[in-house]
Write an enzyme that holds these catalytic residues in place. Structure first.
Site, PDB file in Angstrom:
ATOM      1  N   GLY A  48       0.842  -1.187   0.000  1.00  0.00           N
ATOM      2  CA  GLY A  48       0.000   0.000   0.000  1.00  0.00           C
ATOM      3  C   GLY A  48       0.877   1.236   0.000  1.00  0.00           C
ATOM      4  O   GLY A  48       2.004   1.204   0.506  1.00  0.00           O
ATOM      5  N   GLN A  53       3.215   9.976   0.690  1.00  0.00           N
ATOM      6  CA  GLN A  53       4.470   9.215   0.749  1.00  0.00           C
ATOM      7  C   GLN A  53       5.323   9.377  -0.495  1.00  0.00           C
ATOM      8  O   GLN A  53       6.475   8.924  -0.520  1.00  0.00           O
ATOM      9  CB  GLN A  53       4.178   7.718   0.955  1.00  0.00           C
ATOM     10  CG  GLN A  53       3.635   7.408   2.332  1.00  0.00           C
ATOM     11  CD  GLN A  53       3.441   5.912   2.486  1.00  0.00           C
ATOM     12  OE1 GLN A  53       2.436   5.375   2.047  1.00  0.00           O
ATOM     13  NE2 GLN A  53       4.406   5.235   3.085  1.00  0.00           N
ATOM     14  N   CYS A  96       5.862   0.113   7.172  1.00  0.00           N
ATOM     15  CA  CYS A  96       5.487   1.286   6.382  1.00  0.00           C
ATOM     16  C   CYS A  96       6.687   1.629   5.501  1.00  0.00           C
ATOM     17  O   CYS A  96       7.813   1.679   5.995  1.00  0.00           O
ATOM     18  CB  CYS A  96       5.169   2.463   7.309  1.00  0.00           C
ATOM     19  SG  CYS A  96       4.760   3.988   6.423  1.00  0.00           S
ATOM     20  N   LEU A  97       6.456   1.845   4.208  1.00  0.00           N
ATOM     21  CA  LEU A  97       7.579   2.115   3.302  1.00  0.00           C
ATOM     22  C   LEU A  97       8.357   3.365   3.711  1.00  0.00           C
ATOM     23  O   LEU A  97       9.533   3.481   3.385  1.00  0.00           O
ATOM     24  CB  LEU A  97       7.084   2.251   1.860  1.00  0.00           C
ATOM     25  CG  LEU A  97       6.601   0.960   1.184  1.00  0.00           C
ATOM     26  CD1 LEU A  97       6.215   1.245  -0.255  1.00  0.00           C
ATOM     27  CD2 LEU A  97       7.650  -0.133   1.248  1.00  0.00           C
ATOM     28  N   HIS A 138      -4.352   2.061   7.593  1.00  0.00           N
ATOM     29  CA  HIS A 138      -2.990   2.614   7.627  1.00  0.00           C
ATOM     30  C   HIS A 138      -2.842   3.718   6.575  1.00  0.00           C
ATOM     31  O   HIS A 138      -2.303   4.795   6.858  1.00  0.00           O
ATOM     32  CB  HIS A 138      -1.988   1.474   7.378  1.00  0.00           C
ATOM     33  CG  HIS A 138      -0.551   1.884   7.349  1.00  0.00           C
ATOM     34  ND1 HIS A 138       0.359   1.526   8.324  1.00  0.00           N
ATOM     35  CD2 HIS A 138       0.139   2.632   6.441  1.00  0.00           C
ATOM     36  CE1 HIS A 138       1.547   2.044   8.014  1.00  0.00           C
ATOM     37  NE2 HIS A 138       1.447   2.721   6.878  1.00  0.00           N
ATOM     38  N   GLU A 139      -3.359   3.455   5.354  1.00  0.00           N
ATOM     39  CA  GLU A 139      -3.197   4.431   4.279  1.00  0.00           C
ATOM     40  C   GLU A 139      -4.063   5.680   4.490  1.00  0.00           C
ATOM     41  O   GLU A 139      -3.631   6.803   4.204  1.00  0.00           O
ATOM     42  CB  GLU A 139      -3.498   3.804   2.912  1.00  0.00           C
ATOM     43  CG  GLU A 139      -2.645   2.592   2.544  1.00  0.00           C
ATOM     44  CD  GLU A 139      -1.156   2.801   2.729  1.00  0.00           C
ATOM     45  OE1 GLU A 139      -0.674   3.931   2.618  1.00  0.00           O
ATOM     46  OE2 GLU A 139      -0.468   1.792   3.000  1.00  0.00           O
ATOM     47  N   HIS A 142      -2.369   8.006   6.632  1.00  0.00           N
ATOM     48  CA  HIS A 142      -1.377   8.818   5.901  1.00  0.00           C
ATOM     49  C   HIS A 142      -2.035  10.063   5.298  1.00  0.00           C
ATOM     50  O   HIS A 142      -1.444  11.143   5.287  1.00  0.00           O
ATOM     51  CB  HIS A 142      -0.743   8.014   4.755  1.00  0.00           C
ATOM     52  CG  HIS A 142       0.436   7.180   5.165  1.00  0.00           C
ATOM     53  ND1 HIS A 142       1.566   7.708   5.749  1.00  0.00           N
ATOM     54  CD2 HIS A 142       0.673   5.847   5.058  1.00  0.00           C
ATOM     55  CE1 HIS A 142       2.444   6.738   5.985  1.00  0.00           C
ATOM     56  NE2 HIS A 142       1.926   5.595   5.582  1.00  0.00           N
TER      57      HIS A 142
HETATM   58 NI    NI Z   1       2.737   3.700   5.638  1.00  0.00          NI
END
Ligand code: NI
Length: 178
Positions: A48, A53, A96-97, A138-139, A142
């Site tokens: 995701g 991000q 998380c990236l 989670h997204e 963000h």
């Molecule tokens: Ni993340």
């Protein structure tokens, strides 16, 4: 409207703390942005990725639970999502990236309902459970500028303090290098 060069943004990049803006019209630029996000997500092995991000402070996120570019049928794009969480609380480890090597247990709803627009500008709704419910929450966080480290106890945060310090140092160095 798209950032000049989309690239993965790492903690503590301030764009990650901004509340993203709604997308007003779903045009070719938005579609191009979504393709770029999927590419970056695959390149980094994620499932995701949210607009902020990649430095694009808009309410869009992409997901592919298969995490593989060769499974485009699993790709999901959510624009201006609205999520309600009717589920029970569940604890699951997340990554998380924007936080390489950080894995932390987070409490979230185990099921959600999500309404959003797709890349054709059509409204759709779905119920999500398990990994998708987790990913969606989670997204959407963000998009609101909320990072997963804000959802853990002080003790849990102390446990990853070294990794956060490393990321802060790397970010500072990359800024100084221009
Ligand atoms: Ni993340």
């Amino acid at each position: 409207m798209l950032p000049q060069k989309m690239r993965l943004r790492y903690y503590p990049d301030p764009v990650l703390r901004q509340r993203a803006e709604a997308i007003e019209s779903i045009d070719d630029a938005v579609r191009q942005g979504a393709r770029a996000m999927l590419r970056i997500m695959y390149d980094h092995g994620g499932i995701g990725l949210a607009g902020p991000q990649v430095g694009w402070s808009k309410r869009i996120f992409v997901a592919n639970l298969a995490g593989a570019a060769d499974k485009p049928e699993e790709e999901l794009v959510f624009i201006n999502p609205v999520v309600t969480a009717p589920g029970e609380e569940a604890v699951l480890e997340e990554g998380c990236l924007s936080f390489p090597d950080v894995r932390i247990e987070i409490v979230r709803a185990d099921r959600v309902h999500i309404a959003a627009l797709n890349l054709a500008g059509e409204r759709f709704e779905m119920d999500a459970s398990e990994m998708l419910a987790r990913c969606v929450q989670h997204e959407v966080d963000h998009l609101d500028g909320i990072l997963f480290i804000s959802r853990i106890s002080l003790a849990a945060r102390m446990a990853i303090r070294g990794k956060l310090k490393d990321l802060e140092r790397k970010y500072k160095e990359s800024k100084e290098a221009g």
